[in-house]
Motif scaffolding. Structure first.
Motif, PDB file in Angstrom:
ATOM      1  N   VAL A  13       0.848  -1.380  -0.053  1.00 22.56           N
ATOM      2  CA  VAL A  13      -0.030  -0.088  -0.152  1.00 22.56           C
ATOM      3  C   VAL A  13       0.828   1.171   0.027  1.00 22.56           C
ATOM      4  N   GLU A  14       1.926   1.325   0.746  1.00 18.60           N
ATOM      5  CA  GLU A  14       2.936   2.223   0.862  1.00 18.60           C
ATOM      6  C   GLU A  14       3.523   2.698  -0.622  1.00 18.60           C
ATOM      7  N   LEU A  15       3.877   1.565  -1.205  1.00 20.39           N
ATOM      8  CA  LEU A  15       4.488   1.766  -2.444  1.00 20.39           C
ATOM      9  C   LEU A  15       3.532   2.260  -3.455  1.00 20.39           C
ATOM     10  N   ALA A  16       2.185   1.736  -3.446  1.00 22.93           N
ATOM     11  CA  ALA A  16       1.320   2.191  -4.481  1.00 22.93           C
ATOM     12  C   ALA A  16       0.814   3.601  -4.306  1.00 22.93           C
ATOM     13  N   ILE A  17       0.967   4.106  -2.940  1.00 21.33           N
ATOM     14  CA  ILE A  17       0.253   5.519  -2.898  1.00 21.33           C
ATOM     15  C   ILE A  17       1.508   6.589  -2.574  1.00 21.33           C
ATOM     16  N   ALA A  18       2.755   6.217  -2.674  1.00 24.12           N
ATOM     17  CA  ALA A  18       3.748   7.107  -2.512  1.00 24.12           C
ATOM     18  C   ALA A  18       3.703   8.323  -2.988  1.00 24.12           C
ATOM     19  N   ASP A  19       3.353   8.328  -4.249  1.00 29.62           N
ATOM     20  CA  ASP A  19       3.252   9.598  -5.072  1.00 29.62           C
ATOM     21  C   ASP A  19       2.005  10.647  -4.890  1.00 29.62           C
ATOM     22  N   HIS A  20       1.087  10.253  -4.064  1.00 28.63           N
ATOM     23  CA  HIS A  20      -0.125  10.731  -3.754  1.00 28.63           C
ATOM     24  C   HIS A  20      -0.382  11.565  -2.394  1.00 28.63           C
ATOM     25  N   PHE A  21      -0.146  12.727  -2.370  1.00 26.57           N
ATOM     26  CA  PHE A  21      -0.034  13.339  -1.096  1.00 26.57           C
ATOM     27  C   PHE A  21      -1.190  13.300  -0.269  1.00 26.57           C
ATOM     28  N   LYS A  22      -2.269  13.080  -0.885  1.00 25.60           N
ATOM     29  CA  LYS A  22      -3.572  13.116  -0.146  1.00 25.60           C
ATOM     30  C   LYS A  22      -4.151  11.588   0.278  1.00 25.60           C
ATOM     31  N   PHE A  23      -3.449  10.573   0.087  1.00 27.75           N
ATOM     32  CA  PHE A  23      -3.479   9.235   0.397  1.00 27.75           C
ATOM     33  C   PHE A  23      -2.381   8.913   1.358  1.00 27.75           C
ATOM     34  N   ARG A  24      -2.973   7.984   2.481  1.00 27.16           N
ATOM     35  CA  ARG A  24      -2.080   7.550   3.751  1.00 27.16           C
ATOM     36  C   ARG A  24      -2.581   5.851   3.909  1.00 27.16           C
ATOM     37  N   ALA A  25      -1.265   5.536   4.360  1.00 23.71           N
ATOM     38  CA  ALA A  25      -1.511   3.999   4.704  1.00 23.71           C
ATOM     39  C   ALA A  25      -1.512   3.892   6.101  1.00 23.71           C
ATOM     40  N   VAL A  26      -2.278   3.144   6.899  1.00 22.19           N
ATOM     41  CA  VAL A  26      -2.652   3.194   7.965  1.00 22.19           C
ATOM     42  C   VAL A  26      -2.709   1.693   8.855  1.00 22.19           C
ATOM     43  N   ASP A  27      -1.697   1.703   9.620  1.00 20.12           N
ATOM     44  CA  ASP A  27      -1.688   0.213  10.367  1.00 20.12           C
ATOM     45  C   ASP A  27      -2.299   0.111  11.710  1.00 20.12           C
ATOM     46  N   VAL A  28      -3.315   0.983  11.719  1.00 26.02           N
ATOM     47  CA  VAL A  28      -3.831   1.159  13.534  1.00 26.02           C
ATOM     48  C   VAL A  28      -4.205  -0.476  13.872  1.00 26.02           C
ATOM     49  N   GLU A  29      -4.832  -1.214  12.913  1.00 29.16           N
ATOM     50  CA  GLU A  29      -5.590  -2.483  13.360  1.00 29.16           C
ATOM     51  C   GLU A  29      -4.414  -3.309  13.665  1.00 29.16           C
ATOM     52  N   PHE A  30      -3.279  -3.241  13.303  1.00 22.16           N
ATOM     53  CA  PHE A  30      -2.131  -4.152  13.371  1.00 22.16           C
ATOM     54  C   PHE A  30      -1.789  -4.201  15.094  1.00 22.16           C
ATOM     55  N   HIS A  31      -2.367  -3.197  15.919  1.00 21.01           N
ATOM     56  CA  HIS A  31      -2.124  -2.984  17.186  1.00 21.01           C
ATOM     57  C   HIS A  31      -3.306  -2.907  18.159  1.00 21.01           C
ATOM     58  N   MET A  32      -4.481  -3.686  17.374  1.00 21.40           N
ATOM     59  CA  MET A  32      -5.662  -3.627  18.308  1.00 21.40           C
ATOM     60  C   MET A  32      -5.995  -5.232  18.589  1.00 21.40           C
ATOM     61  N   PRO A  33      -7.021  -5.441  19.475  1.00 22.53           N
ATOM     62  CA  PRO A  33      -7.228  -6.901  19.626  1.00 22.53           C
ATOM     63  C   PRO A  33      -7.868  -7.594  18.224  1.00 22.53           C
ATOM     64  N   ARG A  34      -7.772  -8.770  18.131  1.00 25.90           N
ATOM     65  CA  ARG A  34      -8.026  -9.467  16.812  1.00 25.90           C
ATOM     66  C   ARG A  34      -9.114 -10.340  17.171  1.00 25.90           C
ATOM     67  N   PRO A  35     -10.255 -10.458  16.381  1.00 27.11           N
ATOM     68  CA  PRO A  35     -10.308  -9.826  15.051  1.00 27.11           C
ATOM     69  C   PRO A  35     -10.770  -8.604  15.532  1.00 27.11           C
ATOM     70  N   SER A  36     -10.355  -7.581  14.465  1.00 25.06           N
ATOM     71  CA  SER A  36     -10.721  -6.046  14.403  1.00 25.06           C
ATOM     72  C   SER A  36     -11.879  -5.830  13.748  1.00 25.06           C
ATOM     73  N   TYR A  37     -12.658  -5.095  14.440  1.00 22.00           N
ATOM     74  CA  TYR A  37     -13.991  -4.654  13.863  1.00 22.00           C
ATOM     75  C   TYR A  37     -14.038  -3.369  13.523  1.00 22.00           C
ATOM     76  N   THR A  38     -14.689  -3.075  12.299  1.00 23.77           N
ATOM     77  CA  THR A  38     -14.554  -1.613  12.041  1.00 23.77           C
ATOM     78  C   THR A  38     -14.745  -0.474  12.868  1.00 23.77           C
ATOM     79  N   ILE A  39     -16.229  -0.740  13.693  1.00 22.17           N
ATOM     80  CA  ILE A  39     -16.619   0.239  14.735  1.00 22.17           C
ATOM     81  C   ILE A  39     -15.586   0.559  15.901  1.00 22.17           C
ATOM     82  N   ASP A  40     -14.827  -0.461  16.386  1.00 22.08           N
ATOM     83  CA  ASP A  40     -13.599  -0.365  17.188  1.00 22.08           C
ATOM     84  C   ASP A  40     -12.353   0.434  16.557  1.00 22.08           C
ATOM     85  N   THR A  41     -12.218   0.486  15.396  1.00 24.50           N
ATOM     86  CA  THR A  41     -11.047   1.097  14.651  1.00 24.50           C
ATOM     87  C   THR A  41     -11.633   2.551  14.435  1.00 24.50           C
TER      88      THR A  41
END
Length: 188
Positions: free
Chosen positions: A59-87
Protein backbone atom coordinates in the motif's frame (compact mmCIF):
# COMPACT_ATOMS: atom_id res chain seq x y z
CA UNK A 1 -10.43 17.65 7.90
CA UNK A 2 -12.85 15.15 6.38
CA UNK A 3 -11.14 11.80 5.78
CA UNK A 4 -12.41 8.73 3.99
CA UNK A 5 -11.31 5.43 5.49
CA UNK A 6 -10.83 2.69 2.90
CA UNK A 7 -10.52 -0.57 4.85
CA UNK A 8 -9.21 -3.70 3.18
CA UNK A 9 -6.90 -6.66 3.19
CA UNK A 10 -5.18 -5.20 0.13
CA UNK A 11 -3.88 -8.65 -0.76
CA UNK A 12 -2.54 -7.04 -2.97
CA UNK A 13 -3.60 -3.44 -3.48
CA UNK A 14 -4.43 -2.98 -7.17
CA UNK A 15 -5.34 -0.25 -9.64
CA UNK A 16 -9.04 -0.68 -8.88
CA UNK A 17 -8.44 0.41 -5.28
CA UNK A 18 -6.35 3.36 -6.45
CA UNK A 19 -8.89 4.52 -9.04
CA UNK A 20 -11.75 4.45 -6.51
CA UNK A 21 -9.69 6.28 -3.86
CA UNK A 22 -8.61 8.92 -6.38
CA UNK A 23 -12.20 9.55 -7.50
CA UNK A 24 -13.39 9.78 -3.90
CA UNK A 25 -10.68 12.22 -2.92
CA UNK A 26 -10.98 14.31 -6.08
CA UNK A 27 -14.74 14.38 -6.68
CA UNK A 28 -16.25 14.41 -3.18
CA UNK A 29 -15.79 16.50 -0.06
CA UNK A 30 -13.18 14.04 1.28
CA UNK A 31 -9.88 15.84 1.73
CA UNK A 32 -7.81 12.68 2.21
CA UNK A 33 -8.21 8.93 1.87
CA UNK A 34 -6.56 6.66 4.41
CA UNK A 35 -6.00 3.02 3.45
CA UNK A 36 -6.58 1.00 6.63
CA UNK A 37 -4.79 -2.32 6.18
CA UNK A 38 -6.74 -5.02 8.01
CA UNK A 39 -4.70 -7.88 9.49
CA UNK A 40 -7.73 -10.17 9.24
CA UNK A 41 -11.26 -9.49 8.08
CA UNK A 42 -13.59 -11.31 10.53
CA UNK A 43 -15.81 -12.28 7.58
CA UNK A 44 -13.06 -13.72 5.32
CA UNK A 45 -10.68 -16.67 5.36
CA UNK A 46 -7.01 -15.93 6.04
CA UNK A 47 -5.80 -18.92 4.02
CA UNK A 48 -4.18 -16.92 1.20
CA UNK A 49 -3.48 -13.76 3.18
CA UNK A 50 0.07 -12.42 3.03
CA UNK A 51 1.71 -11.16 6.20
CA UNK A 52 0.24 -7.82 7.21
CA UNK A 53 3.60 -6.01 6.91
CA UNK A 54 3.98 -7.08 3.27
CA UNK A 55 0.46 -5.84 2.52
CA UNK A 56 1.13 -2.54 4.31
CA UNK A 57 4.38 -2.09 2.38
CA UNK A 58 2.57 -2.66 -0.93
CA UNK A 59 0.00 0.00 0.00
CA UNK A 60 2.80 2.42 0.91
CA UNK A 61 4.49 1.77 -2.44
CA UNK A 62 1.25 2.18 -4.40
CA UNK A 63 0.34 5.53 -2.83
CA UNK A 64 3.80 7.05 -2.36
CA UNK A 65 3.26 9.65 -5.08
CA UNK A 66 -0.17 10.83 -3.84
CA UNK A 67 0.10 13.30 -0.95
CA UNK A 68 -3.61 13.00 -0.07
CA UNK A 69 -3.41 9.25 0.49
CA UNK A 70 -2.07 7.61 3.64
CA UNK A 71 -1.38 4.00 4.67
CA UNK A 72 -2.61 3.17 8.18
CA UNK A 73 -1.61 0.18 10.31
CA UNK A 74 -3.79 1.01 13.31
CA UNK A 75 -5.46 -2.41 13.34
CA UNK A 76 -2.08 -4.16 13.69
CA UNK A 77 -2.02 -2.89 17.29
CA UNK A 78 -5.61 -3.68 18.21
CA UNK A 79 -7.24 -6.86 19.55
CA UNK A 80 -8.17 -9.38 16.85
CA UNK A 81 -10.39 -9.84 15.09
CA UNK A 82 -10.62 -6.12 14.54
CA UNK A 83 -14.05 -4.70 13.97
CA UNK A 84 -14.63 -1.53 11.98
CA UNK A 85 -16.57 0.19 14.77
CA UNK A 86 -13.64 -0.32 17.19
CA UNK A 87 -11.14 1.07 14.69
CA UNK A 88 -13.37 4.06 13.94
CA UNK A 89 -13.73 4.79 17.66
CA UNK A 90 -9.97 4.50 18.19
CA UNK A 91 -9.13 6.78 15.25
CA UNK A 92 -11.73 9.32 16.36
CA UNK A 93 -10.32 9.33 19.89
CA UNK A 94 -6.73 9.78 18.66
CA UNK A 95 -7.62 12.31 15.94
CA UNK A 96 -10.46 14.50 17.28
CA UNK A 97 -9.57 17.19 14.73
CA UNK A 98 -10.71 14.92 11.87
CA UNK A 99 -14.15 13.84 10.68
CA UNK A 100 -14.09 10.25 9.43
CA UNK A 101 -16.29 8.59 6.80
CA UNK A 102 -16.30 4.93 5.87
CA UNK A 103 -15.73 3.93 2.24
CA UNK A 104 -17.28 0.62 1.13
CA UNK A 105 -18.22 -1.14 -2.07
CA UNK A 106 -21.87 -1.60 -2.97
CA UNK A 107 -21.38 -5.36 -2.55
CA UNK A 108 -20.51 -4.80 1.13
CA UNK A 109 -23.70 -2.83 1.60
CA UNK A 110 -25.56 -6.10 0.95
CA UNK A 111 -24.40 -7.46 4.31
CA UNK A 112 -23.54 -4.24 6.14
CA UNK A 113 -26.42 -4.87 8.56
CA UNK A 114 -24.45 -7.90 9.87
CA UNK A 115 -21.44 -5.76 10.86
CA UNK A 116 -20.83 -5.14 14.54
CA UNK A 117 -22.73 -1.95 15.52
CA UNK A 118 -23.62 -1.18 11.90
CA UNK A 119 -26.30 1.35 12.85
CA UNK A 120 -23.85 3.25 15.05
CA UNK A 121 -21.31 3.32 12.17
CA UNK A 122 -24.00 4.68 9.87
CA UNK A 123 -25.20 7.29 12.35
CA UNK A 124 -21.81 8.52 13.61
CA UNK A 125 -19.64 8.19 10.51
CA UNK A 126 -21.73 7.66 7.41
CA UNK A 127 -20.87 5.69 4.30
CA UNK A 128 -19.44 6.57 0.91
CA UNK A 129 -20.49 3.72 -1.37
CA UNK A 130 -18.88 2.97 -4.73
CA UNK A 131 -20.35 0.54 -7.29
CA UNK A 132 -19.14 -3.05 -7.49
CA UNK A 133 -19.92 -5.86 -9.92
CA UNK A 134 -23.00 -7.88 -9.06
CA UNK A 135 -26.03 -6.81 -7.11
CA UNK A 136 -25.51 -3.56 -5.21
CA UNK A 137 -28.15 -2.95 -2.57
CA UNK A 138 -29.54 0.58 -2.31
CA UNK A 139 -30.26 2.01 1.13
CA UNK A 140 -32.17 5.24 1.47
CA UNK A 141 -30.43 7.02 4.31
CA UNK A 142 -29.10 10.59 4.58
CA UNK A 143 -25.81 9.16 5.91
CA UNK A 144 -25.19 7.08 2.77
CA UNK A 145 -23.55 8.82 -0.18
CA UNK A 146 -23.41 6.95 -3.47
CA UNK A 147 -20.40 7.72 -5.63
CA UNK A 148 -20.52 7.97 -9.39
CA UNK A 149 -17.48 5.88 -10.27
CA UNK A 150 -16.61 3.34 -12.94
CA UNK A 151 -17.55 -0.26 -12.28
CA UNK A 152 -14.15 -1.88 -11.86
CA UNK A 153 -14.22 -5.66 -11.98
CA UNK A 154 -10.73 -6.45 -10.72
CA UNK A 155 -10.22 -8.74 -7.77
CA UNK A 156 -7.16 -9.49 -5.70
CA UNK A 157 -8.08 -13.18 -6.02
CA UNK A 158 -7.78 -12.94 -9.82
CA UNK A 159 -4.44 -11.12 -9.47
CA UNK A 160 -3.05 -13.76 -7.09
CA UNK A 161 -4.08 -16.55 -9.48
CA UNK A 162 -2.55 -14.65 -12.40
CA UNK A 163 0.76 -14.25 -10.59
CA UNK A 164 0.76 -17.87 -9.41
CA UNK A 165 0.23 -19.08 -12.98
CA UNK A 166 3.19 -17.02 -14.20
CA UNK A 167 1.02 -14.72 -16.34
CA UNK A 168 1.46 -10.95 -16.47
CA UNK A 169 -0.27 -8.70 -13.94
CA UNK A 170 1.51 -5.64 -15.32
CA UNK A 171 -1.51 -3.41 -15.87
CA UNK A 172 -3.39 -4.57 -12.77
CA UNK A 173 -0.86 -3.32 -10.22
CA UNK A 174 1.19 -0.21 -9.58
CA UNK A 175 4.68 -0.89 -11.03
CA UNK A 176 6.38 -0.59 -7.62
CA UNK A 177 3.93 -3.10 -6.14
CA UNK A 178 4.59 -5.51 -9.00
CA UNK A 179 8.36 -5.15 -8.45
CA UNK A 180 7.90 -5.81 -4.72
CA UNK A 181 5.87 -8.96 -5.44
CA UNK A 182 8.48 -10.20 -7.93
CA UNK A 183 11.45 -9.39 -5.66
CA UNK A 184 9.91 -11.19 -2.69
CA UNK A 185 8.44 -14.00 -4.84
CA UNK A 186 4.99 -13.47 -3.34
CA UNK A 187 1.82 -15.37 -4.33
CA UNK A 188 3.79 -18.20 -5.90
Amino acid sequence: MKIGLFFGSFNPIHIGHLIIADILQDQTDLEEVWFVVSPQNPMKSSKSLLHEFDRLRMVELAIADHFKFRAVDVEFHMPRPSYTIDTLAYLTDKNPQHEFRLIIGGDNLNHFHKWKNSQEILRQYGLYVYPRPGKNRQVEDPNVTYIDAPLIDISATFIRKTIKSGASAKYLLHPDVLDYIRDKKLYL
